[in-house]
Write an enzyme that holds these catalytic residues in place. Structure first.
Site, PDB file in Angstrom:
ATOM      1  N   HIS A   1       0.826  -1.211   0.000  1.00 26.23           N
ATOM      2  CA  HIS A   1       0.000   0.000   0.000  1.00 26.23           C
ATOM      3  C   HIS A   1       0.858   1.257   0.000  1.00 26.23           C
ATOM      4  CE1 HIS A   1      -3.556  -2.416   1.826  1.00 26.23           C
ATOM      5  NE2 HIS A   1      -3.622  -2.374   0.519  1.00 26.23           N
TER       6      HIS A   1
ATOM      7  N   CYS B   1      -2.009  -4.051 -16.480  1.00 31.82           N
ATOM      8  CA  CYS B   1      -2.533  -3.011 -15.595  1.00 31.82           C
ATOM      9  C   CYS B   1      -1.945  -3.126 -14.194  1.00 31.82           C
ATOM     10  CB  CYS B   1      -4.053  -3.054 -15.525  1.00 31.82           C
ATOM     11  SG  CYS B   1      -4.726  -4.573 -14.807  1.00 31.82           S
TER      12      CYS B   1
END
Length: 556
Positions: free
Chosen positions: A186, A486
């Protein structure tokens, strides 16, 4: 004396400044017994603290928007987990204080995860942050976090919780360095979104003394401690050269000889769109729709709410391509109304498309909302399913799209090795593939994408991962269909050239990376990219693969 350390560079750019350490929280409150008559009051204190922390995380997410908002709302759900709260109340009932009960309940939860195979181990930073915030509130002490400084600095921490990373002020925080984390943690993802240079997985980062001058190269992962004036000059000159190249590079993505490689943006919601447009994105290659579902873990958002959010993103790219990923729930994104609470290993259980096929009404509502959102808009809508394992999965998804009356291309994400190995079979049911390299690496190497200790196996330069990308691209070419990337691999400019050489037809990334990738692609021909790709695949390690590709492209 100048020394050089090496971690994993995860966000481009150079930062030169003094070290400031992230404050550490009070980790363990005192253990003391309370009288039985005080249990009710302590349970009330615990509930209030949990709700206050959850509300604060949601508020921070609203301020940050986009990817950060989804991460912080997931953290808020973690704080409000009913089983955790029940455990806290049980511990208080037998004599623990509220703060000690919270501390012990979270410790038990961590142990439970470890015994279940340590999936989600990379979310320990998130879990610890939630615990620390609740305990700090109960103890009445401020929550330690980003240092208070009037002067710009380089932030150093064991790891950065999303609540801290999401609201960093880039005018003060020049860059950051962490001991834990990986390329797809993250912290790394949010650093790229902020455009802050960052290096993660640096052993001994915590030993850098407060006030030490360091230079951080977020592209190479190098940390120069007490850099000489000459080294500072070299880094600043390189940064200036990069900046000039970025400014000079505009328009659609293409190689030096004109081979088109559309450069698309990864977005988490409408708030991410302005940055994508400003960066010159040619569309959206990954529209993560989870942010809508994280607002309320107990029920799905209404069709009307979904239509409104989807339309905002679709309207921003007239004549452009927008690829929407349907809800990817499960594992680290649990939803109370969808995902089972007692799965022993949620990463290998019911997640992604599997969850949606178990709850067809949720999938049907989302597909119907997308069909309504695109009505009358001159946009090329494509919709893809996460975690497709085989042809049967692909067919089930395509059938659901057709049943909802969706006028769009249907695609499958390649995140599981089986999908790459059988890509041609899957392409009999869908019209395009999109490689999610983060999860594909995780499942290929049995290495949690959030765990710093296995970050070398999460490196997208791993030759085995490149082999799977090549298999998928070759299958798509044979079927006359497209195959994009992606995952975070697309944000590495050098690797973007290699992916192009492997046959990938589009690249999608965080908006901040688009100018870097565009400028780098424009320097090389397709033939050079193909030679670099072949050299990388012939290597035996990620480091060798990067070096081999670099040697080819630099003409060595």
């Amino acid at each position: 004396m100048e020394t050089t350390l090496r971690g994993v560079g995860v966000s481009h750019g150079v930062a030169i400044g003094e070290v400031r350490h992230m404050g550490t929280a009070v980790l363990e409150p005192p253990a003391k017994q309370i009288p039985a008559e005080e249990a009710g009051r302590e349970q009330g204190r615990a509930r209030k603290a949990v709700e206050a922390v959850a509300a604060d995380l949601i508020a921070r997410g609203n301020l940050a928007g986009g990817e950060a908002q989804a991460v912080l709302e997931a953290q808020a759900m973690m704080a409000q987990d009913p089983e955790l709260m029940a455990d806290v109340e049980r511990r208080i009932a037998v004599g623990s204080t509220a703060e000690r009960a919270v501390y012990d309940a979270f410790a038990a939860y961590r142990e439970l995860l470890a015994n279940a195979g340590e999936y989600l181990a990379g979310r320990v930073a998130d879990l610890d942050d939630v615990r620390n915030r609740i305990v700090a509130r109960l103890l009445g002490v401020p929550m330690p976090g980003v240092p208070d400084s009037d002067e710009p600095y380089v932030l150093v921490a064991r790891d950065l919780a999303p609540a801290d990373t999401a609201l960093l002020d880039p005018t003060l925080v020049l860059g950051f360095v962490t001991e834990e984390g990986g390329p797809t943690s993250h912290s790394a993802i949010l650093a790229r979104a902020l455009g802050v240079p960052a290096v993660v997985a640096l052993p001994g980062a915590g030993e850098l003394a407060e006030g030490t001058m360091i230079a951080v190269d977020g592209s190479t992962g190098e940390i120069f401690v007490n850099p000489s004036e000459e080294k500072k000059g070299q880094l600043e000159a390189a940064a200036a050269e990069r900046k000039a190249a970025l400014a000079a590079s505009t328009g659609p993505g293409a190689t030096a000889d004109g081979h088109k490689v559309p450069l698309l943006a990864n977005v988490g919601g409408p708030s991410d769109v302005p940055a994508a447009v400003e960066a010159g994105a040619e569309g959206v290659g990954l529209f993560r729709t989870e942010f809508l579902f994280l607002d309320d873990s107990k029920k799905a958002p209404s069709e009307e709410k979904q239509v409104e959010a989807y339309r905002q993103v679709l309207e921003a790219f007239p004549e452009g391509r927008v690829v929407v990923r349907v809800l990817d729930a499960g594992a680290d994104k649990p939803l109370e109304f969808l995902t089972p609470a007692d799965e022993p290993n949620p990463a290998l259980g019911v997640r992604g498309l599997r969850t949606l096929l178990d709850h067809p009404e949720v999938l049907r509502t989302q597909l119907t909302a997308l069909a309504k959102a695109v009505e009358g808009l001159p946009v090329y809508l494509e919709v893809m399913a996460p975690m497709v394992a085989d042809r049967a999965d692909a067919k089930a998804f395509a059938d659901a799209c057709r049943a909802a009356g969706l006028q769009a291309k249907f695609g499958a994400m390649v995140e599981i090795p089986s999908a790459a190995l059988r890509a041609r079979s899957i392409l009999q049911e869908v019209e395009f593939l999109s490689l999610g390299t983060n999860d594909l690496a995780q499942y290929t190497f049995a290495a949690d994408r959030q765990v710093g200790a296995v970050s070398r196996l999460q490196d997208p330069w791993q030759p085995a991962l490149l082999d799977l990308v090549a298999l998928s691209a070759e299958a798509a070419k044979a079927e006359g269909k497209s195959c994009g990337v992606c995952g975070e691999a697309a944000s590495d400019p050098l690797l973007a050239c290699v992916l192009t050489g492997l046959g990938v037809t589009s690249l999608s990334m965080g908006s901040a990376s688009i100018p870097y990738v565009r400028a780098t692609l424009a320097k090389y021909t397709l033939a050079q990219c193909e030679r670099a790709a072949a050299a990388a695949r012939a290597a035996d390690s990620a480091e060798e693969a990067r070096g081999a590709a670099q040697a080819v492209l630099s003409g060595e």
